[in-house]
Design an enzyme around this catalytic site. Sequence first.
Site, mmCIF file in Angstrom:
data_model
loop_
_atom_site.group_PDB
_atom_site.id
_atom_site.type_symbol
_atom_site.label_atom_id
_atom_site.label_comp_id
_atom_site.label_asym_id
_atom_site.label_seq_id
_atom_site.Cartn_x
_atom_site.Cartn_y
_atom_site.Cartn_z
ATOM 1 N N TRP A 151 1.102 -1.194 0.152
ATOM 2 C CA TRP A 151 0.174 -0.503 0.041
ATOM 3 C C TRP A 151 0.817 1.174 -0.291
ATOM 4 C CZ3 TRP A 151 1.407 2.172 4.432
ATOM 5 C CH2 TRP A 151 1.856 1.246 5.460
ATOM 6 N N LYS A 175 -2.151 -6.876 -8.819
ATOM 7 C CA LYS A 175 -3.714 -7.466 -7.392
ATOM 8 C C LYS A 175 -3.218 -6.466 -6.262
ATOM 9 C CE LYS A 175 -4.137 -8.480 -3.718
ATOM 10 N NZ LYS A 175 -4.498 -7.611 -2.601
ATOM 11 N N GLU A 250 10.478 -8.311 -3.647
ATOM 12 C CA GLU A 250 10.531 -7.206 -3.265
ATOM 13 C C GLU A 250 10.265 -6.760 -1.192
ATOM 14 O OE1 GLU A 250 13.403 -5.016 -4.167
ATOM 15 O OE2 GLU A 250 12.633 -5.808 -6.446
ATOM 16 N N CYS A 284 10.595 0.569 2.160
ATOM 17 C CA CYS A 284 10.629 -0.182 2.806
ATOM 18 C C CYS A 284 12.199 -0.310 2.617
ATOM 19 C CB CYS A 284 10.669 -1.691 1.338
ATOM 20 S SG CYS A 284 11.125 -0.834 -0.218
#
Length: 488
Positions: A151, A175, A250, A284
């Site tokens: 998100w 998706k 990832e 991340c």
Amino acid sequence: MRDFYMLIGEEERQASDGRWVVSVNPYTEKSWARIPRATAQDADAAVTAAKEALVHPEWAGLSASERGALLRRVGDLIAENAEALSELEVLDNGKLKAEMLQQMNYLPQHYYYYGGLADKIEGAVIPSDKKGMFTHTVHEPLGVVVAITPWNSPLLLTTWKLAPALAAGNTVVIKPSEHASVSMTVFAKLFLEAGFPPGVVNVVTGYGHECGAALVDHPDVAKVAFTGGDQGGRAVYRAAADHLKPVTLELGGKSPNIVCEDADIEQAVKGAVSGVFAATGQTCMAGSRLLVHRSREAEFVAALTEFIAQAKLGDPMQADTQIGPVATKDQYEKVLSYVDIALSEGAHRAYGGKALERTGYFVEPTVLTNVTNDMRVAREEIFGPVLSVIAFDDDEEAIAIANDTPYGLAAGVWTKDLPRAFRYTSALQAGTVWVNAYRVVSYAVPFGGFKKSGIGRENGQEMIREYLQTKSVFINLGSSVPDPFVLR
Ligand code: NAD
């Protein structure tokens, strides 16, 4: 409340059983949109549309140059729609409009870059030892690719998969995250508008364990490209293994940002802020472990806390806001719980650490000192604005602490000494290392993780190979076949 739809072939669709997922705006805490809660049946319909498009002459019959032209055209359309797309992302995930708009303005470059690469996918004529054989290789698309994304940067992280997958001639089912799907439902229609045939780009929305798992498990899916957390990544890897499908993963990180004794502290403070307070730490590559030379620790922490005390928290849509809310209520509670865990393990609170008394999922930017690398706050990904400061005495110790983590996504080093910078860049176990910089990425430069931060790379020329398979062709130019019982 606004309704948004999936794209399967050229049809905008609701879920087959009519159910929805509600999206909550993290700034207002109010529901603002609904997206279809796709079923396994919907996932199957999307894969079928992608499978049909893969061999349809409208797509399979295009020259590589024509595919490239389509990619460049969609890049232009994204540029025209950047403002609207960025606002949808802000409503969904609460990230700053300034950051999301910059991402949208940068997005077209990926489609121009991979559009340019589409007709440079070259095989080779191999001067092999096999006399009388004309031997060459061709690189062919894999087939139907599934792209699963988180998100925090929905369209950017999808683009890292979609642009090379399309340039290579695959078809794709996307998706997006159940927490931030709206921008994707609008974005996907730009591909039809650009002239991509129906079924080349499809979107299925809903939960990972429902439609996401059904996509990964689908026998007609050739590859899965996933960005997300450790748990989801492992589930996808396990499910793909049953079908021997290639995957790109990832995943997360616990990246070290290292401030050496000779660092320019003013610049390093900005690096720490971009590392963990930008995007409210929901990135991340967050530089969530700040390793600082003990001789500069007090000075660094004082300068950092002074800097973040000036940061403007508030409405992510406003151009001058610097820190917005975190994306979901669960995330907000998780981030706050880590502050308590850290304090109970002996860390000190140098700044922040509390929820803000206002509407929205706001957590104060938090600086924790007296952290050691064995504490949970230094080992586990928090995905929020929490910085753990760890002191070190020399470069060897800094490198040892930096590498003492299961992850290996990124690392930063702040030093004015070039040979020292080289020693760090070669010793750090991370897919990306920045020197006197942090959180810089490019469509032209590979990105991905060492160790448990992932498998494979995204971006750059060489990674288009992740979406291709090599076929070797031997053509016998002679007229006879020698001894058929012996391998030639
Ligand atoms: P998540 O793993 O919960 O979800 C990511 C996506 O996977 C979602 O679309 C979700 O629905 C789907 N999913 C989850 N379980 C699945 C399953 N069993 N089968 C199929 N699909 C499944 O991650 P998140 O909370 O949305 O995002 C945060 C995580 O993403 C963090 O760990 C962060 O580090 C990581 N991330 C990594 C990168 C990178 O490039 N390395 C970039 C951004 C975020």
